[in-house]
Design a protein around this motif. Sequence first.
Motif, PDB file in Angstrom:
ATOM      1  N   PHE A  56       1.044   3.550   0.868  1.00 57.15           N
ATOM      2  CA  PHE A  56       1.066   2.759   2.099  1.00 57.15           C
ATOM      3  C   PHE A  56       0.058   1.612   2.013  1.00 57.15           C
ATOM      4  N   ALA A  57      -1.133   1.905   1.528  1.00 59.02           N
ATOM      5  CA  ALA A  57      -2.171   0.878   1.417  1.00 59.02           C
ATOM      6  C   ALA A  57      -1.818  -0.166   0.369  1.00 59.02           C
ATOM      7  N   ALA A  58      -1.339   0.280  -0.798  1.00 56.23           N
ATOM      8  CA  ALA A  58      -1.035  -0.643  -1.890  1.00 56.23           C
ATOM      9  C   ALA A  58       0.097  -1.597  -1.517  1.00 56.23           C
ATOM     10  N   VAL A  59       1.115  -1.075  -0.843  1.00 57.19           N
ATOM     11  CA  VAL A  59       2.241  -1.925  -0.456  1.00 57.19           C
ATOM     12  C   VAL A  59       1.778  -3.034   0.483  1.00 57.19           C
ATOM     13  N   TRP A  60       0.875  -2.717   1.402  1.00 52.47           N
ATOM     14  CA  TRP A  60       0.401  -3.735   2.337  1.00 52.47           C
ATOM     15  C   TRP A  60      -0.143  -4.962   1.612  1.00 52.47           C
ATOM     16  N   ILE A  61      -1.011  -4.739   0.633  1.00 50.64           N
ATOM     17  CA  ILE A  61      -1.654  -5.874  -0.054  1.00 50.64           C
ATOM     18  C   ILE A  61      -0.636  -6.634  -0.903  1.00 50.64           C
ATOM     19  N   CYS A  62       0.223  -5.909  -1.599  1.00 48.75           N
ATOM     20  CA  CYS A  62       1.259  -6.577  -2.404  1.00 48.75           C
ATOM     21  C   CYS A  62       2.221  -7.356  -1.511  1.00 48.75           C
ATOM     22  N   TRP A  63       2.550  -6.785  -0.354  1.00 49.48           N
ATOM     23  CA  TRP A  63       3.538  -7.389   0.544  1.00 49.48           C
ATOM     24  C   TRP A  63       3.086  -8.759   1.033  1.00 49.48           C
ATOM     25  N   MET A 124       7.403 -10.406  11.988  1.00 46.45           N
ATOM     26  CA  MET A 124       8.426 -10.157  10.970  1.00 46.45           C
ATOM     27  C   MET A 124       7.799  -9.557   9.708  1.00 46.45           C
ATOM     28  N   VAL A 125       6.685 -10.116   9.279  1.00 45.42           N
ATOM     29  CA  VAL A 125       6.006  -9.606   8.083  1.00 45.42           C
ATOM     30  C   VAL A 125       5.567  -8.161   8.298  1.00 45.42           C
ATOM     31  N   TYR A 126       5.019  -7.876   9.474  1.00 42.36           N
ATOM     32  CA  TYR A 126       4.586  -6.514   9.810  1.00 42.36           C
ATOM     33  C   TYR A 126       5.769  -5.550   9.812  1.00 42.36           C
ATOM     34  N   PHE A 127       6.825  -5.923  10.496  1.00 41.92           N
ATOM     35  CA  PHE A 127       7.987  -5.042  10.619  1.00 41.92           C
ATOM     36  C   PHE A 127       8.551  -4.672   9.256  1.00 41.92           C
ATOM     37  N   HIS A 128       8.740  -5.645   8.413  1.00 41.18           N
ATOM     38  CA  HIS A 128       9.365  -5.342   7.124  1.00 41.18           C
ATOM     39  C   HIS A 128       8.394  -4.733   6.117  1.00 41.18           C
ATOM     40  N   CYS A 129       7.099  -4.897   6.330  1.00 42.80           N
ATOM     41  CA  CYS A 129       6.143  -4.247   5.430  1.00 42.80           C
ATOM     42  C   CYS A 129       6.232  -2.734   5.532  1.00 42.80           C
ATOM     43  N   VAL A 130       6.336  -2.217   6.756  1.00 39.30           N
ATOM     44  CA  VAL A 130       6.375  -0.760   6.904  1.00 39.30           C
ATOM     45  C   VAL A 130       7.682  -0.182   6.361  1.00 39.30           C
ATOM     46  N   PHE A 131       8.743  -0.979   6.331  1.00 37.13           N
ATOM     47  CA  PHE A 131       9.980  -0.549   5.678  1.00 37.13           C
ATOM     48  C   PHE A 131       9.775  -0.444   4.164  1.00 37.13           C
ATOM     49  N   ALA A 132       9.135  -1.446   3.591  1.00 35.71           N
ATOM     50  CA  ALA A 132       8.871  -1.422   2.153  1.00 35.71           C
ATOM     51  C   ALA A 132       7.987  -0.235   1.784  1.00 35.71           C
ATOM     52  N   ALA A 133       6.981   0.031   2.624  1.00 34.52           N
ATOM     53  CA  ALA A 133       6.045   1.113   2.330  1.00 34.52           C
ATOM     54  C   ALA A 133       6.734   2.470   2.346  1.00 34.52           C
ATOM     55  N   ILE A 134       7.559   2.716   3.367  1.00 34.44           N
ATOM     56  CA  ILE A 134       8.185   4.037   3.442  1.00 34.44           C
ATOM     57  C   ILE A 134       9.183   4.222   2.306  1.00 34.44           C
ATOM     58  N   SER A 135       9.746   3.154   1.792  1.00 31.00           N
ATOM     59  CA  SER A 135      10.704   3.270   0.684  1.00 31.00           C
ATOM     60  C   SER A 135      10.049   3.885  -0.544  1.00 31.00           C
ATOM     61  N   VAL A 136       8.890   3.357  -0.926  1.00 31.53           N
ATOM     62  CA  VAL A 136       8.233   3.867  -2.126  1.00 31.53           C
ATOM     63  C   VAL A 136       7.636   5.250  -1.877  1.00 31.53           C
ATOM     64  N   ILE A 137       7.240   5.534  -0.633  1.00 36.04           N
ATOM     65  CA  ILE A 137       6.729   6.873  -0.321  1.00 36.04           C
ATOM     66  C   ILE A 137       7.852   7.901  -0.413  1.00 36.04           C
ATOM     67  N   LEU A 138       9.034   7.558   0.089  1.00 38.73           N
ATOM     68  CA  LEU A 138      10.185   8.462  -0.037  1.00 38.73           C
ATOM     69  C   LEU A 138      10.508   8.723  -1.499  1.00 38.73           C
ATOM     70  N   TYR A 189      21.159   1.388   2.185  1.00 37.93           N
ATOM     71  CA  TYR A 189      21.179   0.995   0.774  1.00 37.93           C
ATOM     72  C   TYR A 189      19.807   0.506   0.325  1.00 37.93           C
ATOM     73  N   VAL A 190      19.241  -0.450   1.075  1.00 34.06           N
ATOM     74  CA  VAL A 190      17.981  -1.089   0.674  1.00 34.06           C
ATOM     75  C   VAL A 190      16.870  -0.060   0.494  1.00 34.06           C
ATOM     76  N   ILE A 191      16.844   0.950   1.354  1.00 34.12           N
ATOM     77  CA  ILE A 191      15.754   1.925   1.326  1.00 34.12           C
ATOM     78  C   ILE A 191      16.197   3.261   0.713  1.00 34.12           C
ATOM     79  N   HIS A 192      17.262   3.833   1.206  1.00 30.28           N
ATOM     80  CA  HIS A 192      17.555   5.227   0.876  1.00 30.28           C
ATOM     81  C   HIS A 192      18.316   5.410  -0.434  1.00 30.28           C
TER      82      HIS A 192
END
Length: 474
Positions: A56-63, A124-138, A189-192
């Motif tokens: 979660f932390a790493a994705v934030w900085i990369c995002w 927008m950046v905030y909303f899509h960041c948490v989507f990216a983060a949960i993808s890699v956590i899943l 598709y994008v996440i799951h």
Amino acid sequence: MSAAAPDWLNKGDNSWQLICATLVGLQSIPGLVILYGSIVKKKWAVNSAFMALYAFAAVWICWVSWAYNMSFGDQLFPIWGKAKPALGQKFLIKQAQLPATEHDYHNGTVETPMASPFFPMASMVYFHCVFAAISVILLGGSLLARMNILAWMAFVPLWLTFSYTVGAFSLWGGGFLFQWGVMDYAGGYVIHVSAGFAGLTAAYWVGPRAAKDRERFPPNNVLLTLTGAGLLWMGWTGFNGGDPFAANAVASMAVLNTHICTAMSILVWTCLDVIFFGKPSVIGAVQGMITGLVCITPAAGLVQGWAAIAMGVLAGSIPWFTMMVVHKRSKLLQNIDDTLGVFHTHAVAGFVGGLSTGLFAEPTLCSLFLPVTNSRGGFYGNPGGVQFLKQIVGALFIAGWNIAVTTIICLAIKFVIPLRMPEEQLLIGDDAVHGEEAYALWGDGEKYDSTKHGGWYSDDTQHHQAPSGVTQDV
């Protein structure tokens, strides 16, 4: 009027978007941290929870440094946006825009203008960041209890950069699948599908857990597993409710359909457990919850309530069958140690959801959300049959890309860092990896014997060193 509230700002839409983003963030922190830390064997509780926290932390900085614009910025290739930071206030306080999402007719005239929600780019950046983060956590759920933590630390930014951004831009950011009209309302598709196939692929390259962990891997806390699952379920309100980028009727439909499908999926999964195994499984119900949430995600704002129930039946039965029957009969799947069954709960359920969307997407609801006019599912006549084929192609592209790119990433990391923990860490668990344990008690058979080398040992080995913080002269 305050300069902080320009004419284009809709405070209701902005409030809803920030709430939805926070709900999605809570799915990961603390949702999946709790779920992962509780559903694994006690000796892996800390490591599993920390993998989610770190990602979660790493994705934030990369995002904000490069990945947001690769996913939603100006087009570089039909599958990718141009990498650049999303950090300056001039960018973040202006009205949100997704520049590549303009949809044109074949003659070049505009069919649908680019997406320009009535809130700032920062939302927008905030909303899509948490989507990216949960993808890699899943995805990480496939790798629990044996991936080298240093390899995981390298894997997260690489997979985000070279895999997630491609799926996000292709399907959401204005890339070729978006322009072609493939439907993925909120990330089936994008996440799951992405996380499911990437998790299975990475699990193959990392290798299996220790033999004793594969033989017996009881949850260390079923009640906390349910707590994490509950945060995941209710957080999905933001997951699907925020994708219209407005507090509108589509958001309301999406939220309602999300809970209808999920509830139905839990009931079907539980009934199948009772019919075939004689008792309802709590962990099985959690799996059924996840498959329901995943299945409805690509369709949430595009289908009617009866279709959400039908999708719940499919979500509770098809992944159950692949997990309980197909998996046990497949030598390939048996040889790949997918710790939490992410392939079944996310890849299979996402595939089922995407194809169901191609059947059940209702024309009126489609017109409220999709950029391609006259979009509809196969049950509503032409061109619905073509839509079903588009859904298949979209799923296959995401699956193929993730298999290929995840393989390359794992092989590249392997040249520098071992993907799998050394045997000593596999036997001891959290204390060997982090010098910390989840509970202040001995629960995995650790014993003290002054005649043994080092004193402390477990049932799995005869020569471990003393756990962190414990002296030899206790």
